[in-house]
Write a protein that holds these residues in place. Sequence first.
Motif, short mmCIF file in Angstrom:
data_model
loop_
_atom_site.label_atom_id
_atom_site.label_comp_id
_atom_site.label_asym_id
_atom_site.label_seq_id
_atom_site.Cartn_x
_atom_site.Cartn_y
_atom_site.Cartn_z
N ARG A 100 1.01 -0.77 0.10
CA ARG A 100 0.14 0.06 0.20
C ARG A 100 0.58 1.12 -0.31
O ARG A 100 1.98 1.04 1.22
N VAL A 101 0.60 2.34 -0.75
CA VAL A 101 1.50 3.47 -1.35
C VAL A 101 0.91 4.39 -1.10
O VAL A 101 -0.21 4.44 -1.26
N VAL A 102 1.52 5.38 -0.30
CA VAL A 102 0.90 6.79 -0.45
C VAL A 102 1.41 7.15 -1.46
O VAL A 102 3.21 7.44 -1.93
N LEU A 103 1.17 8.26 -1.91
CA LEU A 103 1.85 8.66 -3.27
C LEU A 103 1.77 10.58 -3.38
O LEU A 103 0.33 10.96 -2.60
N LEU A 104 3.23 11.04 -2.59
CA LEU A 104 2.54 12.38 -2.61
C LEU A 104 2.78 13.16 -4.47
O LEU A 104 4.01 13.30 -4.93
N GLU A 167 3.06 14.62 8.00
CA GLU A 167 2.12 14.43 9.22
C GLU A 167 1.08 13.31 8.64
O GLU A 167 0.77 12.57 9.39
N GLU A 168 0.60 14.47 7.66
CA GLU A 168 -0.61 13.35 7.03
C GLU A 168 -0.19 12.20 6.40
O GLU A 168 -1.34 11.59 6.25
N VAL A 169 1.27 12.27 5.91
CA VAL A 169 1.63 10.27 4.95
C VAL A 169 1.57 10.13 6.92
O VAL A 169 1.03 8.60 6.36
N ALA A 170 1.75 10.40 8.10
CA ALA A 170 1.99 9.31 8.78
C ALA A 170 -0.03 9.55 8.82
O ALA A 170 0.28 8.04 9.83
N ARG A 171 -0.34 9.84 9.00
CA ARG A 171 -1.83 9.51 9.45
C ARG A 171 -2.46 8.05 8.36
O ARG A 171 -3.27 7.65 8.46
N GLU A 175 2.46 1.83 3.46
CA GLU A 175 3.73 0.30 3.87
C GLU A 175 5.09 0.96 2.88
O GLU A 175 5.84 0.22 3.04
N ALA A 176 4.65 2.30 1.88
CA ALA A 176 5.95 2.11 1.40
C ALA A 176 5.13 4.01 0.27
O ALA A 176 3.78 4.09 0.71
N ILE A 177 5.78 4.90 0.31
CA ILE A 177 6.33 6.51 -0.44
C ILE A 177 6.78 6.90 -1.29
O ILE A 177 7.59 6.31 -1.37
N ARG A 193 14.11 17.20 -0.86
CA ARG A 193 13.58 17.76 0.54
C ARG A 193 12.74 16.71 1.25
O ARG A 193 13.07 17.10 2.41
N LEU A 194 11.60 17.13 0.36
CA LEU A 194 10.28 15.83 0.78
C LEU A 194 10.91 14.64 1.41
O LEU A 194 10.75 14.14 2.25
N GLY A 195 11.66 13.54 0.45
CA GLY A 195 12.36 12.78 1.18
C GLY A 195 13.44 12.88 2.00
O GLY A 195 13.51 11.87 2.70
N GLU A 196 14.16 13.72 2.22
CA GLU A 196 15.29 13.69 3.16
C GLU A 196 14.35 14.02 4.63
O GLU A 196 14.57 13.30 6.10
N ALA A 197 13.23 14.71 4.83
CA ALA A 197 12.12 14.89 5.81
C ALA A 197 11.55 13.72 6.23
O ALA A 197 10.98 12.88 6.53
N LEU A 198 10.77 13.28 5.44
CA LEU A 198 10.63 11.84 5.28
C LEU A 198 10.90 10.18 5.44
O LEU A 198 10.81 9.90 6.84
#
Length: 704
Positions: A100-104, A167-171, A175-177, A193-198
């Motif tokens: 299950r992926v979350v896509l930004l 924080e929204e990803v955490a909610r 299983e992968a981003i 920048r997003l990758g480093e924070a994630l």
Amino acid sequence: MAATRSKARTGRGKPVPRPVRDGWIIAIDVGGTFTDAVALSGRGEVRVAKVPSTPSDPAVGLTDAVRELSDLGTPLSLVRSVFHGTTVATNAAITGQLARVVLLATEGYRDVLSFRQGARPELYDLEQRRPRELVRRRDRLEVHERLAWDGEVVTPLTDAEVERIVEEVARHEPEAIAVSLLFSYMNDAHERRLGEALERRFPDLPITLSSAIAREFREYPRTATTALNAGLRPIVGSYLLRARDSLRELGVRQPFLIMQSNGGSVPAERADQEAHRLLLSGPTAGVAASIDLGARHGIDRLIALDMGGTSVDVCLIADGVPPVTSMEEVDTHPILAPSVDLVTVGAGGGSIASVDAAGRLRVGPDSAGADPGPASYARGGKEATLTDAHVVVGTLGGETPLAGRLALDVEAGREAIGRVAEDLGLEVDEAGEGIIAVAMAHVVRALRRVSVERGVDPSDYALVAFGGAGPLHAGRLLREMRLGSVVVPRHPGLFSAAGLVAADLRIDESQTVLRTVEPGETDELAAWYRAAAKRVTVQLREDGIPKTKIRLVGSADCRYLGQGFELQVPLRGLTPAALRRLVGDFHELHERTYGHVARDEAVELVTLRLSGFGGLPRPERLPVASGGRDPVRGAVVGARQVRLPGGRRRGKVPILAREELRARNRIVGPAIVEEMDSTTVLLPGQTATVDRDGNLWIREGGGR
């Protein structure tokens, strides 16, 4: 920043094998029906094993194959490396069994995966089903940022926005981003920048950035590639861990190399980082083996035909080089990754035969697979298959033990074909011959797609027939396609496994630039190739490849300004001087491809590409023993009544054991040559000769 860091490390140290010398190399190819394994020693010894695949966990079949090699006398303590072709990524993509992926995505572009490329698969079908989406819409999140087409920042990515999106990803508890922002192939600052924070927040989750795996334009293919890679990484990583642990339990702790779709291999330490590059892992190994066979015999025009238990893969090889496409398609999803250009049809030995409501005979694409398998395997299968048809007509029999000590149940095969025969109103033998004919029509169509439909005369090519079912149809294809010749390699059912050893390490880089080619800009373009070459060379050296074994190949995707599609133009070097020849080379390629040229039109440079190849040590090969024109008396192990194509009745056909054949032997058809992993059928009027490597070369004519 390692935003695509592997979670499935398979050991430390350089992942490339040392020279073989007194050691062994093992190659394992997992297919839909069988798992094939070949062990090669530095002295040229060969040991082979073929065991049933285990679809529920392919690592079990892999372990069974290595264990059988050990039982045959392969010293696992002396194994220097293991090469592996796997269908794990392919099966997960086709069945939709992804993590299950979350896509930004950039704000306003979360529905790129839904819009796809804007085309309807069936133009006039008002009730067509939408293709399965890679990421659920509720798991696609929008990021407030924006880049222009040239990478200039339109809307900055703020610290507050980064914190909000993490924080929204955490909610969503993924299983992968996956991160695929608009125009990030031109400027990856926001994605990094997003990758480093994630990574800081989710150190144990695989994170895929589009700018790290697909620096190319066209938003849907790029986003689909990123999402699919993210969904595959936990599955591929988990499998590699199980496979590694299984090998270690057997005492094998040496480098583990995985076949990619591009025809090259990659150390398992990095394989799951770009899991989308493994989608054609298995089929490309047979292409590599075919090229190696052709090189040994001075033949550079080949058609590789891999016919296994589930499908048939066909590839035309011109000038000793396989065609490579920059984008493949899996289950309707486009994937940006260099891949060997294959045509696949569902017509393997396990293809199921049935009669539809209109009374028409159909064969495939559904397959009985490894479990339960064809009815004649006596493992619970009840449906008629292509294999059962061959058992019925007599081209498959029992004089030689088959893979996995399998004994064919002729009566079970006849019973299954009998049900199809009853529906067709035919005799059992007639139904069996009809099933074979329909399957052959599918295979011939695939052969025509890679040859005749591309303006290529197949009579100029040699067909390499392998896979468990390929040689069974070799003589028929030779005649129906009017091919120059057919070669059946030694151990054809394990040929793809052996091909894994023939593949070099390969790393691909690409960068979309979208600019017209100007004479004064070649220095800038050459600078990109120099930088890419340095990155690739450094990685290959870290993998243990000597500098003298590294080869760099460049190309550029070009088109006339305003065209919608481009041609990949090979470069004659990576220097500014070589790049100055690019426009002229494009004109010539365009004329050869399409039959016309527009030399006064501006040429647009779309994408720069560089491939790095690292040569691997390979074991020597021992030639087979030499013999005379006629096979030794013990080579003929029997005869049986067989119904050959076009025959109205059965005739007596001699059966020969492949392991008893010697170099220079000559076999006149009709004849059947049996071995553990395959069966070769020669038709009347055909002749087969054995070369120094033990390959069978089949041609029309040449009878006594």
